[in-house]
Design an enzyme around this catalytic site. Structure first.
Site, PDB file in Angstrom:
ATOM      1  N   GLU A  46     -38.135   6.965  29.858  1.00  0.00           N
ATOM      2  CA  GLU A  46     -38.612   5.502  29.678  1.00  0.00           C
ATOM      3  C   GLU A  46     -38.985   5.605  28.121  1.00  0.00           C
ATOM      4  O   GLU A  46     -39.286   6.350  27.696  1.00  0.00           O
ATOM      5  CB  GLU A  46     -39.725   5.543  30.525  1.00  0.00           C
ATOM      6  CG  GLU A  46     -40.372   3.874  30.269  1.00  0.00           C
ATOM      7  CD  GLU A  46     -41.822   3.832  31.049  1.00  0.00           C
ATOM      8  OE1 GLU A  46     -42.395   5.006  31.320  1.00  0.00           O
ATOM      9  OE2 GLU A  46     -42.118   2.726  31.334  1.00  0.00           O
ATOM     10  N   GLU A 142     -49.196  -2.217  29.604  1.00  0.00           N
ATOM     11  CA  GLU A 142     -47.934  -2.845  29.806  1.00  0.00           C
ATOM     12  C   GLU A 142     -47.628  -4.384  30.558  1.00  0.00           C
ATOM     13  O   GLU A 142     -46.627  -5.086  30.266  1.00  0.00           O
ATOM     14  CB  GLU A 142     -47.271  -1.743  31.150  1.00  0.00           C
ATOM     15  CG  GLU A 142     -46.985  -0.652  30.404  1.00  0.00           C
ATOM     16  CD  GLU A 142     -46.019   0.294  31.352  1.00  0.00           C
ATOM     17  OE1 GLU A 142     -46.554   1.444  32.011  1.00  0.00           O
ATOM     18  OE2 GLU A 142     -44.756  -0.008  31.532  1.00  0.00           O
ATOM     19  N   CYS A 168     -40.677   4.794  35.978  1.00  0.00           N
ATOM     20  CA  CYS A 168     -41.844   5.327  35.963  1.00  0.00           C
ATOM     21  C   CYS A 168     -42.640   4.811  37.162  1.00  0.00           C
ATOM     22  O   CYS A 168     -42.639   5.331  38.273  1.00  0.00           O
ATOM     23  CB  CYS A 168     -42.568   4.909  34.654  1.00  0.00           C
ATOM     24  SG  CYS A 168     -43.936   5.977  34.403  1.00  0.00           S
ATOM     25  N   ASN A 193     -43.147   7.941  31.414  1.00  0.00           N
ATOM     26  CA  ASN A 193     -44.197   8.303  30.650  1.00  0.00           C
ATOM     27  C   ASN A 193     -45.506   8.202  31.001  1.00  0.00           C
ATOM     28  O   ASN A 193     -46.044   7.229  31.296  1.00  0.00           O
ATOM     29  CB  ASN A 193     -44.326   7.450  29.377  1.00  0.00           C
ATOM     30  CG  ASN A 193     -42.970   7.385  28.325  1.00  0.00           C
ATOM     31  OD1 ASN A 193     -43.196   7.211  27.169  1.00  0.00           O
ATOM     32  ND2 ASN A 193     -41.877   7.246  28.939  1.00  0.00           N
TER      33      ASN A 193
HETATM   34  N1  ING Z   1     -47.172   5.381  33.828  1.00  0.00           N
HETATM   35  C1  ING Z   1     -47.716   5.970  34.576  1.00  0.00           C
HETATM   36  C2  ING Z   1     -46.893   5.981  35.971  1.00  0.00           C
HETATM   37  O1  ING Z   1     -46.730   5.124  36.954  1.00  0.00           O
HETATM   38  C3  ING Z   1     -49.879   5.364  36.016  1.00  0.00           C
HETATM   39  C4  ING Z   1     -49.012   4.899  35.067  1.00  0.00           C
HETATM   40  C5  ING Z   1     -50.007   6.751  36.050  1.00  0.00           C
HETATM   41  C6  ING Z   1     -50.081   4.642  36.950  1.00  0.00           C
HETATM   42  C7  ING Z   1     -50.812   7.253  37.170  1.00  0.00           C
HETATM   43  C8  ING Z   1     -50.818   5.127  38.357  1.00  0.00           C
HETATM   44  C9  ING Z   1     -51.252   6.527  38.330  1.00  0.00           C
HETATM   45  O2  ING Z   1     -46.314   7.114  36.041  1.00  0.00           O
HETATM   46  C10 ING Z   1     -46.021   4.276  33.433  1.00  0.00           C
HETATM   47  N2  ING Z   1     -45.494   4.274  32.313  1.00  0.00           N
HETATM   48  O3  ING Z   1     -45.964   3.657  34.445  1.00  0.00           O
END
Ligand code: ING
Length: 308
Positions: A46, A142, A168, A193
């Site tokens: 990503e 985001e 992601c 990421n």
């Molecule tokens: N990053 C993370 C993901 O969904 C996240 C954000 C991490 C949300 C952990 C919830 C828990 O892997 C991106 N870029 O979406």
């Protein structure tokens, strides 16, 4: 037997100061390694061209346009397209898309072996928040910089297979996988990421977060009888750690290949797309087993509605 030799091309950290040209050079190095192994499809992360910039707050959203691509291919990415075509290799990578009419998406593309864009996807599930949140250990903006994707979850016929993409956070939502599964997807490629720590829940470290990451991939693969290729941008970017754990998952939900580092790293696996057939024709033969008359809440509701 419809074998595709897949390379998950994990990228290590990209610092805020790194130029796209330097990143593309790293991506080309991984592509050369893949070409030597006669890889048919290479998958990058990503937002592969820049640092994970949604961790940085820009009061004027327009100031973040430096992280976006206005056309694709463009000067920075043309060498990737040319080299992949030269090697007869298909590829996928994610980038921040700024459209001519001013829309901003977290996008990814599928490029066929002839160098043509066979498919595009725009991230539907945007995690994080839109305004500066001082309560967080770090920002995840985001929702500030991107609009939700407007292309749905399409699949694309390419080189004898049916491919889909997600990005992601999408991997955490079963709807992503089922919509792709309902179109017969045989391989889902995605980049991610993911911070190694939780900005809101101190104590939640990489072990738990990698568990949830793998759980999401393995469930999606098994419950839709599809291959999954998930590729990390990993390592410490300007002090902010992202985990690795790039994985290739088979249609039974087993992880058949996994990265060992948080650096630029290629993992390669031969994926037989016909291995998706048994699941699709037996336990997950959707037309024989699904009961859509009971699933209305899934598209009829957004949030939870608890009983009186
Ligand atoms: N990053 C993370 C993901 O969904 C996240 C954000 C991490 C949300 C952990 C919830 C828990 O892997 C991106 N870029 O979406």
């Amino acid at each position: 037997m419809r074998n595709v030799r897949i390379a998950a091309a994990q990228l290590g950290p990209i610092q805020k100061a790194d130029r796209r040209q330097a990143v593309v050079a790293r991506m080309l190095d991984l592509m050369e390694q893949a070409a030597a192994l006669k890889v048919g499809l290479i998958v990058y992360p990503e937002l592969a061209l820049t640092t994970f910039f949604p961790r940085w707050y820009h009061e004027d959203v327009g100031d973040a346009d430096i992280w976006f691509e206005r056309e694709m291919p463009n000067a920075a990415t043309a060498p990737l397209f040319a080299r992949a075509k030269q090697h007869g290799m298909a590829m996928s990578f994610g980038y921040a898309e700024l459209t001519p009419d001013g829309h901003r998406f977290n996008a990814s593309i599928l490029v066929d072996k002839a160098g043509g864009i066979a498919g595009k996807y725009r991230k539907v599930h945007l995690p994080g928040h839109a305004e500066l949140d001082e309560a967080r250990a770090f920002q995840h903006l985001e929702k500030r910089y991107f609009e939700p994707g407007d292309l749905g979850f399409p699949v694309f016929r390419m080189h004898g297979g049916i491919y889909g993409m997600c990005i992601c956070n999408d991997r955490r939502w079963p709807e992503t996988w089922r919509v792709l599964g309902l179109q017969g997807v045989e391989m889902v490629v995605l980049g991610f990421n993911t911070p190694s720590v939780n900005s809101q829940k101190s104590g939640e470290g990489p072990e738990t977060r990698i568990f949830h990451h793998k759980l999401s991939l393995q469930a999606g693969a098994y419950q839709n009888s599809t291959w999954v290729v998930a590729v990390a941008k990993a390592g410490v970017e300007d002090g902010h750690p992202l985990f690795g754990a790039s994985c290739i998952v088979d249609p039974d939900g087993r992880i058949v290949a996994e990265s060992a580092t948080e650096a630029d790293e290629l993992i390669v696996h031969d994926c037989d797309l016909d291995a998706t057939r048994f699941g699709k024709e037996t336990i997950f033969d959707f037309k024989r087993h699904r009961r859509v008359e009971h699933y209305g809440r899934i598209t009829g509701q957004v949030g939870v509605e608890v009983p009186e």
